[in-house]
Design a protein around this motif. Structure first.
Motif, PDB file in Angstrom:
ATOM      1  N   PHE A 107      19.966  49.419  25.497  1.00  0.00           N
ATOM      2  CA  PHE A 107      21.030  48.409  25.577  1.00  0.00           C
ATOM      3  C   PHE A 107      21.185  47.617  26.836  1.00  0.00           C
ATOM      4  CE2 PHE A 107      22.296  50.898  21.887  1.00  0.00           C
ATOM      5  CZ  PHE A 107      22.617  49.967  20.775  1.00  0.00           C
ATOM      6  N   CYS A 108      20.086  46.983  27.230  1.00  0.00           N
ATOM      7  CA  CYS A 108      20.238  46.245  28.419  1.00  0.00           C
ATOM      8  C   CYS A 108      20.793  44.758  27.888  1.00  0.00           C
ATOM      9  CB  CYS A 108      18.758  45.733  28.904  1.00  0.00           C
ATOM     10  SG  CYS A 108      17.322  47.030  29.409  1.00  0.00           S
ATOM     11  N   THR A 109      21.648  44.526  28.602  1.00  0.00           N
ATOM     12  CA  THR A 109      22.643  43.372  28.001  1.00  0.00           C
ATOM     13  C   THR A 109      22.118  42.128  27.571  1.00  0.00           C
ATOM     14  OG1 THR A 109      23.111  42.577  30.344  1.00  0.00           O
ATOM     15  CG2 THR A 109      24.660  44.238  29.467  1.00  0.00           C
ATOM     16  N   TYR A 110      20.785  41.783  28.032  1.00  0.00           N
ATOM     17  CA  TYR A 110      20.242  40.366  27.286  1.00  0.00           C
ATOM     18  C   TYR A 110      19.149  40.764  26.519  1.00  0.00           C
ATOM     19  CZ  TYR A 110      16.524  42.693  30.108  1.00  0.00           C
ATOM     20  OH  TYR A 110      15.729  43.704  30.676  1.00  0.00           O
ATOM     21  N   CYS A 111      18.962  42.058  25.755  1.00  0.00           N
ATOM     22  CA  CYS A 111      17.985  42.195  24.996  1.00  0.00           C
ATOM     23  C   CYS A 111      18.284  42.536  23.458  1.00  0.00           C
ATOM     24  CB  CYS A 111      17.265  43.358  25.530  1.00  0.00           C
ATOM     25  SG  CYS A 111      16.026  43.742  24.455  1.00  0.00           S
ATOM     26  N   ALA A 114       2.618  39.499  37.104  1.00  0.00           N
ATOM     27  CA  ALA A 114       4.324  39.710  36.613  1.00  0.00           C
ATOM     28  C   ALA A 114       4.170  38.448  35.566  1.00  0.00           C
ATOM     29  CB  ALA A 114       5.026  39.402  37.784  1.00  0.00           C
ATOM     30  N   TYR A 115       4.894  38.953  34.564  1.00  0.00           N
ATOM     31  CA  TYR A 115       5.475  38.043  33.355  1.00  0.00           C
ATOM     32  C   TYR A 115       6.870  37.588  33.806  1.00  0.00           C
ATOM     33  CZ  TYR A 115       1.591  40.194  30.829  1.00  0.00           C
ATOM     34  OH  TYR A 115       0.509  40.654  30.430  1.00  0.00           O
ATOM     35  N   THR A 116       6.836  36.266  34.101  1.00  0.00           N
ATOM     36  CA  THR A 116       8.145  35.511  34.690  1.00  0.00           C
ATOM     37  C   THR A 116       8.786  35.018  33.646  1.00  0.00           C
ATOM     38  OG1 THR A 116       7.061  33.887  35.646  1.00  0.00           O
ATOM     39  CG2 THR A 116       7.490  35.851  36.999  1.00  0.00           C
ATOM     40  N   PHE A 117      10.188  34.692  33.440  1.00  0.00           N
ATOM     41  CA  PHE A 117      10.685  34.173  32.445  1.00  0.00           C
ATOM     42  C   PHE A 117      12.294  33.462  33.235  1.00  0.00           C
ATOM     43  CE2 PHE A 117       9.065  37.965  30.877  1.00  0.00           C
ATOM     44  CZ  PHE A 117       8.314  37.465  29.615  1.00  0.00           C
ATOM     45  N   ILE A 118      12.634  32.328  32.635  1.00  0.00           N
ATOM     46  CA  ILE A 118      14.164  31.970  32.916  1.00  0.00           C
ATOM     47  C   ILE A 118      14.747  32.624  31.741  1.00  0.00           C
ATOM     48  CG2 ILE A 118      15.524  30.164  32.706  1.00  0.00           C
ATOM     49  CD1 ILE A 118      13.286  28.261  33.852  1.00  0.00           C
ATOM     50  N   PHE A 119      15.834  33.132  32.265  1.00  0.00           N
ATOM     51  CA  PHE A 119      16.790  33.966  31.274  1.00  0.00           C
ATOM     52  C   PHE A 119      17.128  32.836  30.243  1.00  0.00           C
ATOM     53  CE2 PHE A 119      21.306  34.221  29.855  1.00  0.00           C
ATOM     54  CZ  PHE A 119      21.463  35.197  29.203  1.00  0.00           C
ATOM     55  N   SER A 120      17.147  33.401  29.072  1.00  0.00           N
ATOM     56  CA  SER A 120      17.677  32.532  27.673  1.00  0.00           C
ATOM     57  C   SER A 120      18.350  33.535  26.866  1.00  0.00           C
ATOM     58  CB  SER A 120      16.241  32.277  26.934  1.00  0.00           C
ATOM     59  OG  SER A 120      16.168  32.057  25.844  1.00  0.00           O
ATOM     60  N   PRO A 121      19.595  33.002  26.671  1.00  0.00           N
ATOM     61  CA  PRO A 121      20.570  33.904  25.896  1.00  0.00           C
ATOM     62  C   PRO A 121      20.336  34.253  24.363  1.00  0.00           C
ATOM     63  CG  PRO A 121      21.475  31.903  26.222  1.00  0.00           C
ATOM     64  CD  PRO A 121      20.099  31.643  26.906  1.00  0.00           C
ATOM     65  N   ARG A 122      20.288  35.530  23.933  1.00  0.00           N
ATOM     66  CA  ARG A 122      20.157  35.976  22.766  1.00  0.00           C
ATOM     67  C   ARG A 122      21.325  36.165  21.905  1.00  0.00           C
ATOM     68  NH1 ARG A 122      16.708  33.811  23.580  1.00  0.00           N
ATOM     69  NH2 ARG A 122      14.610  34.174  23.990  1.00  0.00           N
ATOM     70  N   GLU A 123      21.623  35.488  20.966  1.00  0.00           N
ATOM     71  CA  GLU A 123      22.955  35.445  20.158  1.00  0.00           C
ATOM     72  C   GLU A 123      23.259  36.955  19.692  1.00  0.00           C
ATOM     73  OE1 GLU A 123      23.646  32.192  17.886  1.00  0.00           O
ATOM     74  OE2 GLU A 123      25.202  33.015  17.122  1.00  0.00           O
ATOM     75  N   GLY A 124      24.487  37.445  20.179  1.00  0.00           N
ATOM     76  CA  GLY A 124      24.634  38.785  19.754  1.00  0.00           C
ATOM     77  C   GLY A 124      24.685  39.946  20.964  1.00  0.00           C
ATOM     78  N   THR A 125      24.067  39.416  21.948  1.00  0.00           N
ATOM     79  CA  THR A 125      23.998  40.356  23.286  1.00  0.00           C
ATOM     80  C   THR A 125      25.190  39.967  24.111  1.00  0.00           C
ATOM     81  OG1 THR A 125      22.524  38.621  24.524  1.00  0.00           O
ATOM     82  CG2 THR A 125      21.541  40.455  23.030  1.00  0.00           C
ATOM     83  N   PRO A 126      25.486  40.945  25.011  1.00  0.00           N
ATOM     84  CA  PRO A 126      26.721  40.891  25.837  1.00  0.00           C
ATOM     85  C   PRO A 126      26.264  39.670  27.144  1.00  0.00           C
ATOM     86  CG  PRO A 126      26.209  43.125  25.571  1.00  0.00           C
ATOM     87  CD  PRO A 126      25.110  42.347  24.768  1.00  0.00           C
TER      88      PRO A 126
END
Ligand code: SF4
Length: 467
Positions: A189-193, A357-369
């Motif tokens: 339960f990582c908060t972004y996943c 490294a795989y690098t990403f800009i944070f992208s919100p997933r609906e339903g996650t904290p």
């Protein structure tokens, strides 16, 4: 339209593996029919697509890369990757056009998005031409649902109950390397996943079933297996097993190469490091996502380790396995990430000198904290941070590759190079991509060969066969 029962799917611990008995009538339904399969997302989805392909081909459908001539179009979706939903919705426009002009086309949406209630509602309301939505939990229902879509036939289905899916057939992409699911789901339960919501809680396959699959692949001539799980080193916690023991048992089968993805630093034990160091056929390649170098961001991500603990683990691995390459995942622009937080991330990259490294800009997933967290950082700022990070990551990736210049390495050759037909490509046991030239080089496909490295770039190496 067939829809998954989301609530039941989420709660269900027991899985049923169902098989259709193919009779002549069913075979006739699919005679001369073709399927088109598009996969979005991670290794887990790529592997699920191998199962989907097997289901479709056992029904008698033939693969086509031309969507215009397909009777079944399957989109295996991913809820993790950025813009994934936009891509799927965009592709559905094309499917709608096909459906309007032909009445013998069925559209199937599979994968993680099918486990998201808001996505399912969207499809029901706005894309009702979609015929089947099937989640990751009930993939085995696909043949039955397709038979029902194309005919009124009564079908005989028999099932076996188990904690996890066993006996799945895969139409594998490669003859030399294979994915093996060793567990499903994730408890972190990582908060972004979104994974713990779409793929459920951790469920491990039995060790003997995994070893049987490894032996079958080895006997068929496969050279490399990848043990696969969202959080692969948490394997066995639900059935009283340990990942390190499984890894050792797989190594003892004698298959030539073994790797595993993806590891969580929190579950990376000393026993694992010892087993990797002990067996030559366990590839010294470790993908160890850090996500951020800031302890505050790591806390808000619920990653369960600090920057210092990660670096301590990193150093321990490098000390015991000096030839290991270690790659990572990094998210920039997590909600309200400060410049200081970001500089902590740059600092950890400089300290660890990751091989990639795989690098990403944070992208919100609906339903996650994390999608509900306040975020004042502008997109422009996030893009600037990603640019800075990539510059640094590429510098160290290049530095790591330069160390191999003029060295001899072992490469598993996988196929012809797409850019240059006279060359082949393959991977070292540290997962470095090598383009290879030499006399009769095409005869080396499927073999592990010695290659001398002649040139090194950030993302690949060039080499020559050592005769
Ligand atoms: S460990 Fe975290 S990021 Fe990885 S699958 Fe589980 S919840 Fe997602």
């Amino acid at each position: 339209m067939h829809l998954p029962d989301l609530e039941v799917a989420k709660k269900r611990e027991k899985k049923e593996n169902k098989y259709i008995t193919l009779n002549e009538d069913i075979k006739k339904v699919f005679t001369n029919k073709k399927y088109f399969l598009r996969t979005y997302g991670c290794q887990m989805n790529v592997h699920d697509s191998e199962a989907i392909r097997s289901y479709l081909e056992r029904l008698g459908l033939v693969n086509t890369s031309n969507i215009e001539e397909a009777n079944v179009i399957v989109l295996n979706t991913c809820a993790i990757r950025e813009n994934a939903r936009d891509k799927v919705i965009g592709f559905l426009g094309k499917c709608h056009y096909l459906k309007k002009n032909r009445n013998d086309v069925k559209i199937v949406i599979a994968g993680c998005m099918s486990e998201q209630p808001d996505f399912v509602s969207l499809i029901k309301e706005k894309y009702s031409f979609v015929d089947i939505i099937i989640g990751t939990h009930n993939l085995y229902d696909l043949p039955k649902l397709l038979v029902q879509e194309f005919s009124k036939l009564e079908i005989e289905v028999y099932s076996e109950s188990d904690e996890v899916l066993e006996g799945m057939q895969y139409e594998r992409d490669s003859k030399y390397t294979a994915w093996i699911n060793i567990m499903y789901g994730c408890d972190k339960f990582c908060t972004y996943c979104i994974v713990p919501y779409t793929r459920g809680r951790e469920r491990s396959r039995k060790k003997e079933d995994i070893l049987k699959e490894v032996m079958e692949l080895k006997n068929k001539g496969y050279k490399e297996v990848t043990l696969l799980g969202q959080n692969v080193n948490a394997y066995g916690r639900d059935i009283g097993e340990k990942f390190s023991d499984l890894l050792e048992s797989v190594a003892k089968t004698g298959i030539e190469r073994i790797r595993f993805v993806t590891s969580h630093p929190w579950n990376f034990t000393d026993e694992m490091i010892d087993v990797i160091a002990k067996y030559k056929n366990i590839m010294p390649y470790i993908h160890l996502p850090i996500q951020s170098g800031s302890n505050e961001i790591l806390r808000r991500m619920n990653r369960r380790y600090t920057k210092e603990e990660y670096i301590e683990l990193f150093n321990k691995i490098k000390t015991k396995i000096p030839n290991a390459t270690i790659t990572t995942d990094i998210i920039v622009g997590f909600p309200n990430e400060t410049r200081e937080d970001f500089e902590e991330t740059l600092d950890v990259v400089k300290t660890c000198e990751f091989d990639g490294a795989y690098t990403f800009i944070f992208s919100p997933r609906e339903g996650t904290p994390a999608s509900r967290m306040e975020d004042k950082v502008t997109l422009e700022e996030k893009e600037q941070r990603l640019y800075e990070l990539n510059e640094l990551v590429n510098y160290y990736a290049n530095k790591s590759n330069q160390k191999l210049l003029n060295k001899e390495v072992e490469v598993l050759v996988l196929g012809k190079s797409e850019k240059d037909n006279a060359k082949v490509y393959g991977y070292t046991d540290t997962m470095k991509l090598v383009n290879i030239e030499g006399v009769n080089v095409k005869d080396t496909i499927g073999k592990i060969i010695k290659v001398k490295i002649k040139d090194a770039k950030s993302f690949s190496l060039d080499g020559e066969v050592v005769l």
